[in-house]
Structure formats: structure tokens, C-alpha cells
Design a protein around this motif. Structure first.
Motif, PDB file in Angstrom:
ATOM      1  N   CYS A  50      26.485  21.114   1.647  1.00 33.39           N
ATOM      2  CA  CYS A  50      27.423  21.407   0.556  1.00 33.39           C
ATOM      3  C   CYS A  50      26.681  21.902  -0.684  1.00 33.39           C
ATOM      4  O   CYS A  50      27.125  22.836  -1.361  1.00 33.39           O
ATOM      5  N   PRO A  55      33.563  17.820  -1.592  1.00 30.91           N
ATOM      6  CA  PRO A  55      34.633  18.145  -0.645  1.00 30.91           C
ATOM      7  C   PRO A  55      35.743  17.103  -0.657  1.00 30.91           C
ATOM      8  O   PRO A  55      35.545  15.973  -1.112  1.00 30.91           O
ATOM      9  N   ALA A  69      29.589  24.573   8.494  1.00 31.23           N
ATOM     10  CA  ALA A  69      30.601  24.953   7.500  1.00 31.23           C
ATOM     11  C   ALA A  69      31.262  26.251   7.945  1.00 31.23           C
ATOM     12  O   ALA A  69      30.582  27.233   8.260  1.00 31.23           O
ATOM     13  N   PHE A  93      37.253  19.662   3.365  1.00 35.09           N
ATOM     14  CA  PHE A  93      37.258  21.009   2.802  1.00 35.09           C
ATOM     15  C   PHE A  93      36.444  21.068   1.526  1.00 35.09           C
ATOM     16  O   PHE A  93      36.605  20.241   0.625  1.00 35.09           O
ATOM     17  N   LEU A  94      35.562  22.060   1.453  1.00 35.22           N
ATOM     18  CA  LEU A  94      34.738  22.301   0.269  1.00 35.22           C
ATOM     19  C   LEU A  94      35.235  23.571  -0.417  1.00 35.22           C
ATOM     20  O   LEU A  94      35.053  24.681   0.102  1.00 35.22           O
ATOM     21  N   GLU A  95      35.884  23.415  -1.552  1.00 35.20           N
ATOM     22  CA  GLU A  95      36.376  24.582  -2.284  1.00 35.20           C
ATOM     23  C   GLU A  95      35.208  25.389  -2.836  1.00 35.20           C
ATOM     24  O   GLU A  95      34.211  24.832  -3.307  1.00 35.20           O
TER      25      GLU A  95
END
Length: 210
Positions: free
Chosen positions: A20, A29, A76, A104-106
Motif C-alpha cells: 500500500c 485501505p 493489488a 480497497f485502497l483509494e
């Protein structure tokens, strides 16, 4: 029972945290429920969310789904989710392998421009077979999205030397998959549940983990 595919992580491991940080430094996330649109095609998140926004309002949010195959690798996947007018994040895109929640990683600096984006993978095992397996997926992506194909969607037809190159990669992946299968870990009570809930087996499908 053994893991057969990457699943939604139940916690942030050091490998996931590092992944991340490499992609979106400083971001955290979040878990998002999956409510796939009935009858919609799998893995077409950008067009589906765009249509949802046009019909029902809200926003298209770009980022990455985080996956893990415990003890072997983290991954990812470039993705888009819908933020409803009420501000709730929902993943409306059907998956080829159904899952109940995603991590979910914006990524606020990224925009989808119609070009295919490769998954970002990191081996968490020192076994050369795992590294070779992930490298083969990178080779496959590069071939299928070479040149103008990077902006194409749907089935791709290869000819001549590229067809031979693709077949060689596929054969390699099949052989590597057989070797990877022997490395797949079994479910334990503190493993991420295979159903994709983002919970550990102990607090989810414990009675089925036999």
C-alpha cells in the motif's frame, strides 16, 4: 482444505502495508461490501460504475483491490467502486471468483484512461517458484497489452510469433501452477476466510474448515 486462489485479507500484514505504501503513500485501505449488479459482465468495473453514476448519481472512485494468497504473495488490482449519493462505498462489479467484501485502497491521483493496468504483485515467500510464477503473469500481461492492444477490451487474437509466445507462457503457467499447488497453505483458525468476508476463519466459516 487449502487455499485455491487469492482472497480478501483478514488483516494488514507487513507485506500488505508495504505494498500500500508503495502504491499510495500514507493511505489506509477500507473494507467495502460487494453487491454485484445482476446480469452484468465480470471484471468490467469502470464501465459499470460510470453507468451507475450516470443513472443514480454519486461518484466513481478509483483505487486498488488488495488480495493475498497467504504465505505466498500479496496483490493489488486496479479497480473502481461506486460511492453513493449518501457517501457509502459499494463494489457493484461481479467477480469471476465471487467474494463478499473487498479490501480497497483509494488512489486519488490515478485516473482511468481506457488503458489496461497490470496488477501489482509482491512475493511473500522466498521460494523461486513463487517469484517465477508471478513473473510469468507479468510476461502474459505485457504480451496481451503490447502496443495498441493496451486500449482494447474483450477477446484478443494473436498470430504468428506472438501466438507462439503466448502459448509458451500458458504452458509455463500450467507447469508453475502444478508446482504452486503443492505450496498452497491449509486453512487455519486465524487464516483469512475463503468466502471473502475479510474475517478470519475462526469468526466466519469455522465449521466448514475441515
Amino acid at each position: 482444505m487449502k487455499f485455491k486462489r487469492p482472497v480478501t485479507p483478514a488483516e494488514m500484514s507487513r507485506a500488505l502495508t508495504a505494498l500500500c505504501e508503495d502504491i499510495v503513500p500514507g493511505a489506509t485501505p477500507l473494507y467495502i461490501d460487494v453487491h454485484p449488479l445482476s446480469g452484468a459482465p465480470a471484471d468490467e468495473c469502470f464501465s459499470l460504475v460510470s453507468s451507475q453514476v450516470a443513472t443514480n448519481g454519486g461518484d466513481l472512485v478509483v483505487g486498488w483491490i488488495l488480495w493475498e494468497l497467504p504465505t505466498l504473495f500479496v496483490e493489488a488490482e486496479f479497480h473502481a467502486v461506486w460511492r453513493s449519493p449518501a457517501g457509502k462505498f459499494i463494489d457493484i462489479a461481479p467477480k469471476k471468483s465471487p467474494t463478499r467484501r473487498i479490501l480497497f485502497l483509494e488512489d486519488p491521483l490515478r485516473r482511468y484512461e481506457g488503458r489496461q493496468v497490470n496488477n501489482v504483485r509482491r512475493a511473500t515467500s522466498q521460494d523461486p517458484v513463487v517469484v517465477e510464477y508471478l513473473t510469468a503473469f507479468d510476461s502474459q500481461f505485457e504480451l496481451l497489452n503490447r502496443g495498441e492492444r493496451a486500449h482494447r477490451h474483450g477477446e484478443i487474437h494473436l498470430e504468428g510469433s506472438e501466438a507462439a509466445e503466448f502459448n509458451a507462457i500458458q504452458k509455463k503457467l500450467v507447469l508453475l501452477q502444478l508446482r504452486i499447488d503443492s505450496h498452497l497453505p491449509s486453512f487455519g483458525p486465524y487464516s483469512p476466510c475463503w468466502c471473502g468476508s475479510g474475517k478470519k476463519v475462526k469468526w466466519c466459516h469455522r465449521d466448514q474448515a475441515v
